[in-house]
Design an enzyme around this catalytic site. Structure first.
Site, PDB file in Angstrom:
ATOM      1  N   LYS A  20      13.064  -2.143  -8.800  1.00 23.50           N
ATOM      2  CA  LYS A  20      13.714  -1.338  -7.770  1.00 23.50           C
ATOM      3  C   LYS A  20      14.164  -2.236  -6.617  1.00 23.50           C
ATOM      4  O   LYS A  20      15.226  -2.047  -6.060  1.00 23.50           O
ATOM      5  CB  LYS A  20      12.782  -0.252  -7.260  1.00 23.50           C
TER       6      LYS A  20
ATOM      7  N   SER B  88       7.739   4.219  -1.424  1.00 20.24           N
ATOM      8  CA  SER B  88       6.821   4.672  -0.366  1.00 20.24           C
ATOM      9  C   SER B  88       7.598   5.390   0.723  1.00 20.24           C
ATOM     10  O   SER B  88       7.084   6.292   1.381  1.00 20.24           O
ATOM     11  CB  SER B  88       6.091   3.479   0.236  1.00 20.24           C
ATOM     12  N   ARG B  89       8.847   5.001   0.937  1.00 17.94           N
ATOM     13  CA  ARG B  89       9.633   5.599   2.027  1.00 17.94           C
ATOM     14  C   ARG B  89      10.142   6.998   1.676  1.00 17.94           C
ATOM     15  O   ARG B  89      10.609   7.706   2.568  1.00 17.94           O
ATOM     16  CB  ARG B  89      10.777   4.661   2.423  1.00 17.94           C
TER      17      ARG B  89
ATOM     18  N   GLN C 164       8.266  -9.161   7.631  1.00 19.87           N
ATOM     19  CA  GLN C 164       9.460  -8.695   6.932  1.00 19.87           C
ATOM     20  C   GLN C 164      10.061  -7.434   7.560  1.00 19.87           C
ATOM     21  O   GLN C 164      10.942  -6.816   6.971  1.00 19.87           O
ATOM     22  CB  GLN C 164       9.184  -8.504   5.444  1.00 19.87           C
TER      23      GLN C 164
ATOM     24  N   GLY D  30       0.810  -1.214   0.000  1.00 19.79           N
ATOM     25  CA  GLY D  30       0.000   0.000   0.000  1.00 19.79           C
ATOM     26  C   GLY D  30       0.839   1.256   0.000  1.00 19.79           C
ATOM     27  O   GLY D  30       2.011   1.234  -0.356  1.00 19.79           O
TER      28      GLY D  30
ATOM     29  N   HIS E 142       4.023   1.833  -8.289  1.00 15.91           N
ATOM     30  CA  HIS E 142       3.075   0.718  -8.144  1.00 15.91           C
ATOM     31  C   HIS E 142       2.076   0.714  -9.298  1.00 15.91           C
ATOM     32  O   HIS E 142       1.724  -0.342  -9.826  1.00 15.91           O
ATOM     33  CB  HIS E 142       2.282   0.854  -6.846  1.00 15.91           C
TER      34      HIS E 142
END
Ligand code: PAF
EC number: 6.3.2.1
Length: 279
Positions: A146, A183-184, A57, A27, A33
């Site tokens: 990635k 996302s980070r 994870q 998400g 994505h």
């Protein structure tokens, strides 16, 4: 587009489908994505996207609790990208009891690079991806390049367990300045966001030195790490590896044109970024 939260309902929705295309995610979706979803739609259908932040994870000190959960916004982005079904199980749906059976990838591939700095990470990834594959039973699954090592680990898992799933690696999507979408990236302060491009630059530095016969592999890697350190980063690794097995090339291989990949992971402030560049 349907949003489904239970395994039973998903199985019912997919019964009889032969060409299900699957994109597993955690998400907090971005254009990277969505490009995986469009690729999935080109290769099959119905297109299923899972959204599940997988506790297995994350290391205890990592950002599991802080990881953004943005389901409503993710769904708004997914419908126009060609997603037919969002599978968003709760933790108790996917792990109703502690997940004691795990998929253990080989140390030779999974204990280096990301696995060295995030022990157990790939066991967590393989376990959830295997479970999601059993639930969705896709014909094709799309992963981003990635996460280069993750893609290699998943390909190995699918091959060795003879899963009838085509694994597609999709090119990294980058911002205009070259930063790989992640996302980070959302954790970066504005000044860090400007600086973040230096990771991709250091991979280009590695690539530029890769075929230099006057330099050793160690000196090429040390120079790239030093340049990042001088800018305030804390590198975990900046390295040239054989694409085939992610092990270091010999000098002879490096100079003879062995297919290589430059891989990097480094922390900028509180944020850990990874990127790679094939050469
Ligand atoms: O790449 C990711 O987002 C995750 O590792 C994955 C494949 C969805 C498994 O949780």
């Amino acid at each position: 587009m349907r949003v489904i939260h239970t395994i039973a309902e998903l199985r019912q929705a997919l019964a009889g489908q032969q060409r299900t295309a699957f994109v597993p995610t955690m998400g907090n979706l971005h254009e990277g994505h969505l490009s995986l979803v469009r690729e999935a739609a080109r290769r099959g259908g119905p297109v299923v996207v899972s959204i599940f932040v997988n506790r297995l994870q994350f290391l205890p000190h990592e950002d599991f609790d802080q990881y953004p959960r943005t389901l409503a916004r993710d769904c708004e982005l997914l419908a126009p990208a060609g997603c037919d079904i969002v599978f968003a199980p709760s933790e108790s749906e996917l792990y109703p009891e502690p997940q004691a059976y795990k998929v253990q990838p080989p140390a030779a591939l999974a204990d280096l690079l990301e696995g060295e700095f995030r022990p157990g990470f790939f066991t967590g990834v393989c376990t959830v991806v295997m479970k999601l594959f059993q639930i969705v039973q896709p014909a094709v699954a799309v992963f981003g390049q990635k996460d280069y090592q993750q893609l290699a680990v998943i390909r190995g898992m699918v091959r060795q367990f003879a899963l009838p799933i085509e694994i597609v690696g999709h090119a990294t999507v980058r911002a205009d300045d070259g930063l790989a979408l992640s996302s980070r990236n959302g954790y970066l302060q504005p000044a860090e966001r400007v600086e973040a491009i230096a990771l991709a630059q250091s991979l280009r530095q590695l690539a530029a030195g890769a075929r230099d016969g006057a330099a050793t592999l160690a000196s090429i890697e040390a120079a790239a790490a030093d340049s990042l350190r001088a800018r305030g980063w804390v590198p975990d690794y900046l390295t040239l590896r054989r694409r085939s097995d992610l092990l270091p090339p010999t000098d002879a291989e490096r100079l003879a044109g062995e297919p290589l990949v430059a891989l990097g992971a480094a922390r900028l402030g509180q944020t850990r970024l990874i990127d790679n560049l094939e050469l």
